[in-house]
Design an enzyme around this catalytic site. Structure first.
Site, PDB file in Angstrom:
ATOM      1  N   LYS A 188       0.866  -1.186   0.000  1.00 60.02           N
ATOM      2  CA  LYS A 188       0.000   0.000   0.000  1.00 60.02           C
ATOM      3  C   LYS A 188       0.895   1.226   0.000  1.00 60.02           C
ATOM      4  O   LYS A 188       1.519   1.555   1.000  1.00 60.02           O
ATOM      5  CB  LYS A 188      -0.905   0.048   1.234  1.00 60.02           C
ATOM      6  CG  LYS A 188      -1.968   1.145   1.056  1.00 60.02           C
ATOM      7  CD  LYS A 188      -2.459   1.763   2.341  1.00 60.02           C
ATOM      8  CE  LYS A 188      -1.589   2.816   2.916  1.00 60.02           C
ATOM      9  NZ  LYS A 188      -1.461   4.081   2.155  1.00 60.02           N
TER      10      LYS A 188
ATOM     11  N   GLU B 105      10.640   1.107   9.968  1.00 59.32           N
ATOM     12  CA  GLU B 105      11.615   2.183   9.699  1.00 59.32           C
ATOM     13  C   GLU B 105      10.894   3.475   9.999  1.00 59.32           C
ATOM     14  O   GLU B 105       9.999   3.871   9.260  1.00 59.32           O
ATOM     15  CB  GLU B 105      12.056   2.152   8.229  1.00 59.32           C
ATOM     16  CG  GLU B 105      12.816   0.915   7.827  1.00 59.32           C
ATOM     17  CD  GLU B 105      14.160   0.802   8.484  1.00 59.32           C
ATOM     18  OE1 GLU B 105      14.679   1.809   9.024  1.00 59.32           O
ATOM     19  OE2 GLU B 105      14.716  -0.304   8.494  1.00 59.32           O
TER      20      GLU B 105
ATOM     21  N   CYS C 106      14.108  10.946   6.704  1.00 64.26           N
ATOM     22  CA  CYS C 106      14.057  10.418   8.073  1.00 64.26           C
ATOM     23  C   CYS C 106      15.365  10.629   8.803  1.00 64.26           C
ATOM     24  O   CYS C 106      15.383  10.846  10.005  1.00 64.26           O
ATOM     25  CB  CYS C 106      13.690   8.941   8.036  1.00 64.26           C
ATOM     26  SG  CYS C 106      14.709   8.013   6.881  1.00 64.26           S
TER      27      CYS C 106
ATOM     28  N   GLU D 205      10.369  15.594  15.758  1.00 62.51           N
ATOM     29  CA  GLU D 205      10.693  15.489  14.334  1.00 62.51           C
ATOM     30  C   GLU D 205       9.825  16.483  13.560  1.00 62.51           C
ATOM     31  O   GLU D 205       8.593  16.442  13.659  1.00 62.51           O
ATOM     32  CB  GLU D 205      10.422  14.069  13.825  1.00 62.51           C
ATOM     33  CG  GLU D 205      10.854  13.911  12.384  1.00 62.51           C
ATOM     34  CD  GLU D 205      10.553  12.545  11.795  1.00 62.51           C
ATOM     35  OE1 GLU D 205       9.437  12.033  11.986  1.00 62.51           O
ATOM     36  OE2 GLU D 205      11.441  11.998  11.122  1.00 62.51           O
TER      37      GLU D 205
HETATM   38  P1  NAD Z   1       2.937   8.298   8.015  1.00 62.59           P
HETATM   39  O1  NAD Z   1       3.282   7.438   9.183  1.00 62.59           O
HETATM   40  O2  NAD Z   1       1.909   9.336   8.182  1.00 62.59           O
HETATM   41  O3  NAD Z   1       2.456   7.411   6.790  1.00 62.59           O
HETATM   42  C1  NAD Z   1       3.247   6.356   6.285  1.00 62.59           C
HETATM   43  C2  NAD Z   1       2.351   5.332   5.635  1.00 62.59           C
HETATM   44  O4  NAD Z   1       1.509   4.781   6.637  1.00 62.59           O
HETATM   45  C3  NAD Z   1       1.415   5.889   4.557  1.00 62.59           C
HETATM   46  O5  NAD Z   1       1.296   4.938   3.523  1.00 62.59           O
HETATM   47  C4  NAD Z   1       0.091   6.046   5.289  1.00 62.59           C
HETATM   48  O6  NAD Z   1      -1.024   5.939   4.443  1.00 62.59           O
HETATM   49  C5  NAD Z   1       0.155   4.850   6.225  1.00 62.59           C
HETATM   50  N1  NAD Z   1      -0.687   4.996   7.424  1.00 62.59           N
HETATM   51  C6  NAD Z   1      -1.082   6.123   8.056  1.00 62.59           C
HETATM   52  N2  NAD Z   1      -1.897   5.804   9.099  1.00 62.59           N
HETATM   53  C7  NAD Z   1      -1.989   4.468   9.122  1.00 62.59           C
HETATM   54  C8  NAD Z   1      -2.680   3.544   9.958  1.00 62.59           C
HETATM   55  N3  NAD Z   1      -3.433   3.941  10.970  1.00 62.59           N
HETATM   56  N4  NAD Z   1      -2.536   2.226   9.691  1.00 62.59           N
HETATM   57  C9  NAD Z   1      -1.772   1.776   8.677  1.00 62.59           C
HETATM   58  N5  NAD Z   1      -1.107   2.610   7.829  1.00 62.59           N
HETATM   59  C10 NAD Z   1      -1.211   3.934   8.061  1.00 62.59           C
HETATM   60  O7  NAD Z   1       4.334   8.879   7.521  1.00 62.59           O
HETATM   61  P2  NAD Z   1       4.577   9.903   6.326  1.00 62.59           P
HETATM   62  O8  NAD Z   1       4.052  11.213   6.786  1.00 62.59           O
HETATM   63  O9  NAD Z   1       4.093   9.319   5.040  1.00 62.59           O
HETATM   64  O10 NAD Z   1       6.166   9.933   6.248  1.00 62.59           O
HETATM   65  C11 NAD Z   1       6.937  10.697   7.101  1.00 62.59           C
HETATM   66  C12 NAD Z   1       7.449   9.860   8.238  1.00 62.59           C
HETATM   67  O11 NAD Z   1       8.111   8.697   7.728  1.00 62.59           O
HETATM   68  C13 NAD Z   1       8.479  10.584   9.061  1.00 62.59           C
HETATM   69  O12 NAD Z   1       8.263  10.324  10.420  1.00 62.59           O
HETATM   70  C14 NAD Z   1       9.791   9.954   8.606  1.00 62.59           C
HETATM   71  O13 NAD Z   1      10.841  10.053   9.523  1.00 62.59           O
HETATM   72  C15 NAD Z   1       9.383   8.560   8.341  1.00 62.59           C
HETATM   73  N6  NAD Z   1      10.320   7.896   7.428  1.00 62.59           N
HETATM   74  C16 NAD Z   1      11.189   6.975   7.937  1.00 62.59           C
HETATM   75  C17 NAD Z   1      12.110   6.377   7.102  1.00 62.59           C
HETATM   76  C18 NAD Z   1      13.095   5.356   7.621  1.00 62.59           C
HETATM   77  O14 NAD Z   1      13.665   4.635   6.811  1.00 62.59           O
HETATM   78  N7  NAD Z   1      13.321   5.273   8.925  1.00 62.59           N
HETATM   79  C19 NAD Z   1      12.160   6.711   5.746  1.00 62.59           C
HETATM   80  C20 NAD Z   1      11.255   7.662   5.275  1.00 62.59           C
HETATM   81  C21 NAD Z   1      10.333   8.246   6.123  1.00 62.59           C
END
Ligand code: NAD
Length: 502
Positions: A198, A273, A307, A404
């Site tokens: 997804k 991650e 991230c 963050e």
């Molecule tokens: P997010 O957690 O809002 O969303 C990530 C994914 O999770 C999306 O596909 C979203 O639709 C899904 N999601 C949201 N709510 C959900 C739920 N209740 N159940 C299941 N899935 C759900 O994150 P974002 O805003 O898309 O990305 C930014 C974040 O990602 C930052 O915190 C960043 O640090 C982190 N990130 C981490 C890494 C890493 O490798 N550690 C890499 C990139 C981004």
């Protein structure tokens, strides 16, 4: 509602001219299908605020259908009896296919996320292509070990096998959707798993094109399925589904904790991650010519939506003023603009919501008494642009230092010696990455050992390679991605022991 199916993905992009606001679909079992509800989600270009596509708003039934297809494929001879060397060749063919389409994918990634197309070509695409090539090499080398058993003194033949976990549910974020999706897909396929992915609802387009190219390269239908939708609907359904054996999630720590809860039902394997608040640490003896640009790129690259962005900059007393000046000097050279313009360094933030969140953090930095020495404002009237922003004289109790932000904001703080900076750098709930700038290589390695971070870079930042495990300490995640370790995370280790004595 009738599900409309097709062998062709409904075009989301007309490369070379403009993206059409076409309705695109989910990929399930090799067919492009609409969601059961028929509802869609709008996808916009964050640089122009234009609608560029619509993707299905999927739910429980769509996810269930995709998981069943992924299970059937996992159990099919076409997939599970494919010779390891042929699976490796398949991943290599996917890498070649992606190479042929690199410009198109970079363009898609740029209009969808807002990032500079030049950087997408330079970093996102190589990272995407390399991981297929790297993991392809593992397919024919993923062996177990024979084991020297003591037990009761009898003779045994004992050995391990690394068996594919099964059906993997993958959920990806919006900052590097193509590369981070590729990390998961390539590793899972190399291990022999099948997948339902997804993508984020904000930037799903490159993932769908990637999946389409995988099919063109010969990936059996059903090995990779893409189901679009919101996180709390499609994402939650995937993480909760009893037919999913492992969930691999990249996103925020907040949602990562929910994923853990969702997975409890059938005790799925979980890889996370998550977020970060990484430090840059600059000692008096650092090469200051390198540091200004290095520390600026470490936080402002991809407009801070990384991230491992080094958002806390610790500078030793003797060079504090010079470093603040050098980082501000570098930032002043970064052109903020539409990612399709060739000289753009920093594109927009991904959404209006993210822009206002970042501006709120900037306001809180000012309210809490940090010195705004550069930037701090939004740019232009259209698109979600924010200037690179530098706060000096910040302190660890401020919100901008603790939380963050996921935008182009750095907080600069002073330190006296290694002991103090070790304590300050580790004073965070996160532990994703860190960088150290010094000419004293012994000190650098000693400090690297003491930092609570999954990746430590010395006199560089953001060197990400398929061969190097990537992941976080503390609340930055569980497990590692890419590398041999990342591959093994898609396997179960089985010990087999046979009595040889009569
Ligand atoms: P997010 O957690 O809002 O969303 C990530 C994914 O999770 C999306 O596909 C979203 O639709 C899904 N999601 C949201 N709510 C959900 C739920 N209740 N159940 C299941 N899935 C759900 O994150 P974002 O805003 O898309 O990305 C930014 C974040 O990602 C930052 O915190 C960043 O640090 C982190 N990130 C981490 C890494 C890493 O490798 N550690 C890499 C990139 C981004």
């Amino acid at each position: 509602m009738k599900i409309i199916g097709d062998k062709q993905m409904v075009s989301v992009v007309d490369v070379g001219s403009r993206i059409k606001a076409a309705d695109s679909r989910n990929l399930i079992g090799g067919e492009w299908v609409s969601s059961v509800s028929g509802e869609t989600i709008d996808v916009e270009n964050p640089a122009t605020e234009e609608l560029i596509a619509r993707v299905p708003r999927s739910g429980v039934e769509d996810i269930d259908r995709a998981v069943r297809v992924a299970r059937a494929t996992f159990e099919s001879r076409a997939w599970n009896r494919m010779r390891p060397i042929d699976r490796g060749r398949l991943l290599e063919r996917i890498a070649c296919k992606l190479e042929e389409h690199a410009d198109e994918l970079a363009y898609l990634e740029s209009v969808d996320t807002g990032k500079a197309v030049s950087f997408a070509k330079m970093l996102d695409l190589p990272s995407t292509i390399d991981v297929f090539r790297y993991m392809g090499g593992w397919c024919s080398k993923l062996g177990g070990r024979t084991l020297p058993v003591s037990f009761d003194g009898k003779e045994y033949h004992a050995y391990t096998r690394h068996e594919p976990i099964g059906v993997v549910g993958a959920i990806t974020p919006w900052n590097y959707p193509l590369a981070l999706g590729a990390w998961k897909i390539a590793s899972a396929l190399a291990a022999g798993c099948t997948m339902v992915l997804k993508p984020t609802e904000l930037t799903p387009l490159s993932t769908m094109r990637l999946a389409e190219l995988c099919l063109e390269a010969g990936l059996p239908e059903g090995a990779l399925n893409i189901v679009n939708g919101y996180g709390h609907e499609a994402g939650a359904a995937l993480a909760q589904h009893a037919g999913v054996d492992k969930v691999t999630f990249t996103g925020s720590t907040e949602v990562g904790k929910k994923i853990v809860e969702y997975s409890l039902g059938n005790m799925k394997r979980v890889t996370l991650e998550l977020g970060g608040k990484s430090p840059s640490i600059v000692f008096d003896d650092a090469d200051l010519d390198q540091v200004g640009l290095g520390a600026a790129l470490a936080v402002f690259f991809n407009s801070g939506q990384i991230c491992f962005a080094a958002t806390r900059l610790f500078v030793q007393d003797g060079v504090y003023d010079k470093v603040v000046e050098a980082v501000a000097g570098a930032a002043s050279q970064f052109k903020v603009g539409n990612g399709l313009e060739p000289d753009t360094m920093m594109g927009p933030l991904v959404s209006a919501r993210q822009q206002s969140r970042v501006l709120d953090y900037i306001a809180s930095g000012q309210e809490q008494g940090a010195d705004l020495v550069y930037g701090g404002k939004k740019v232009g009237d259209k698109g979600y642009f924010v200037e690179p922003t530098i706060f000096a004289n910040a302190n660890p109790s401020m919100k901008i230092v603790k939380e963050e932000i996921f935008g182009p904001v750095v907080s600069v703080m002073r330190f006296k010696d290694v002991e103090e900076v070790t304590r300050l750098a580790n004073d965070t709930t996160y532990g994703l990455a860190a960088n150290i700038w010094t000419r004293d290589i012994k000190r650098a390695h000693r400090l690297a050992h003491r930092l609570q971070a999954g990746s430590v870079w010395i006199n560089c930042h953001g060197v990400i390679d398929a061969a190097m495990p990537f992941g976080g300490f503390k609340q930055s995640g569980w497990g590692r991605e890419v590398s041999e370790e990342g591959l093994l995370a898609y396997t179960e280790t089985k010990s087999i022991c046979a009595l040889l004595d009569d």
